[in-house]
Scaffold this motif. Structure first.
Motif: not given
Length: 429
Positions: A124-125, A127-128, A174-175, A178, A181-182, A218
């Motif tokens: 989930d994170e 990409w951060r 989903a990965v 995400e 998009k970021n 998206h």
């Protein structure tokens, strides 16, 4: 050198700038050649980031693009593990630089790898850390711009990001969504379908359509070649051809294979045949290299500097409380300034007149209201006094009538007494 005189034309361009037509050769048209010589002398910097799961051929593709060992190959165990633990999901960001020379042009190529991305149980994170690394490079460049001495500024901003999409055939995961998009507002995003040799040509086309549909749905912005009025028809056609290939379905290989005709080509050999890396009928590697290195490298650098970095810089400075007075940077034109002052003065006077008229109207309304109230009060007192006087008149009338009746009775009684006295006197006689 030939010389010529400039003749003013009737048209104007910009604020107060008139177009000039030269009657002879001046020489400033050589300026692009001067820029070219200076650029070749100084060399170029280009930072490329590659992101994708382990085993998608990122290192192989980079080395294939530059036809050299720009990025060292990982050993089998390291490539399989991806330098990350499935429990922690830590993404390690590494960078390697190489100086490449071609026809006298020097390129300082920096490749940023992100081993471990997408290999954890929970992504989930994931990409951060990558976003933080890109923004930290922006921050470093911004700090250098704000120094007193800016003679040597090191630019390590990421100019392009190759995002490797796993060839599942079912669209973006989903990965993937995400991540894009970021990061699409911070870097030139170039989506790539990795290991395209695992899909048939029909499956590649269908997978591309699904990926593009997800990207458009998206609202993800990816880098695409753009043509302008200065491009010739051939360049416009090439840009359209490259744009139609996005996302690029590529195959990378550092090995040379001999074809049946004896020609050695870079590719992959299978029992059913050979996939040539530089064959446009087999994959999109040539189109990717054309856009990334041959035709749009400067456009990628310019997009990073003018659009992506400036957007981040503006947001950063505004967040720190910096406010820019645009009037400071505006060109001064006395006539325009006079007209602007007159317009402001007229607007100010009109505003004062409107306010004075409103105040006068309000005062008149207040005076009329007071006069009306006084008139009503006077009328009320007049009616009260009239009623009192009318009442007094009635009382006086009643009193006068009572007094008149009393006088008549007294007169009658007097007459009776007189008559009675006369009668008595007659009887005595």
């Amino acid at each position: 050198m030939r010389s010529g005189t400039a003749m003013p034309s009737t048209g104007t361009s910009g604020a107060g700038a008139s177009k000039k037509k030269m009657n002879g050769y001046v020489g400033f048209s050589n300026y692009p050649n001067q820029v070219h010589r200076r650029s070749v002398k100084r060399g170029f910097n280009f930072t490329l980031m590659v992101v994708g799961e382990s085993g998608l051929g990122k290192t192989t593709l980079i080395n294939t693009l530059f036809e050299s060992k720009v990025y060292p190959q990982k050993d089998t165990e390291e490539a399989r593990s991806g330098r990350t633990s499935p429990q922690t999901g830590t993404v390690e960001i590494t960078s390697v630089s190489a100086d490449i020379v071609e026809n006298g042009a020097k390129l300082r190529m920096s490749v940023v790898d992100t081993p471990g991305f997408g290999d954890a149980v929970n992504n989930d994170e994931a990409w951060r850390p990558i976003l933080e690394n890109i923004e930290s490079r922006f921050d470093a460049f911004l700090a250098q711009e704000n120094r007193v001495n800016r003679s040597k500024i090191a630019d390590n901003r990421v100019n392009a990001l190759l995002y490797f999409i796993k060839p599942t055939g079912h669209g973006l995961r989903a990965v993937d969504i995400e991540f894009m998009k970021n990061l699409h507002t911070r870097v030139n995003l170039i989506p790539i379908i990795a290991r395209a040799d695992t899909l048939t040509p029909r499956e590649v086309e269908q997978f591309k359509a699904r990926v593009l549909a997800d990207i458009n749905f998206h609202g993800i912005h990816t880098f695409k070649p753009v043509s302008d009025q200065f491009d010739d028809p051939e360049t416009i056609a090439d840009n359209k051809a490259i744009a139609s290939k996005i996302p690029f379905a590529v195959v990378g290989s550092e090995k040379f294979i001999e074809r049946a005709d004896g020609m050695r080509v870079r590719g992959r050999e299978y029992p059913w045949g050979i996939i040539e890396v530089e064959n446009e009928q087999h994959n999109d590697f040539v189109a990717l290299r054309q856009m990334l290195l041959r035709t749009h490298m400067e456009e990628l650098r310019d997009e990073t500097d003018v659009t992506l970095y400036e957007s981040y810089r503006t947001q950063k400075l505004l967040a720190l409380g910096h406010v820019q007075d645009n009037a400071v940077f505006r060109e001064f034109n006395p006539r325009q300034q006079q007209e602007e002052d007159e317009r402001l003065h007229t607007a100010k006077m009109h505003k004062l007149e409107t306010e004075m008229a409103a105040v006068f109207k309000q005062k008149v309304q207040e005076k009329e209201s007071k006069l009306k109230q006084s008139e009503e009060e006077l009328h009320s007192r007049h009616m009260q006094m009239k009623a009192v006087l009318e009442k007094q008149r009635h009382e006086l009338e009643e009193k006068r009538m009572r007094m008149g009746q009393g006088d008549a009775a007294a007169h009658a009684a007097y007459n009776e007494s007189v008559q009675a006295g006369s009668s008595k006197d007659k009887k005595k006689n």
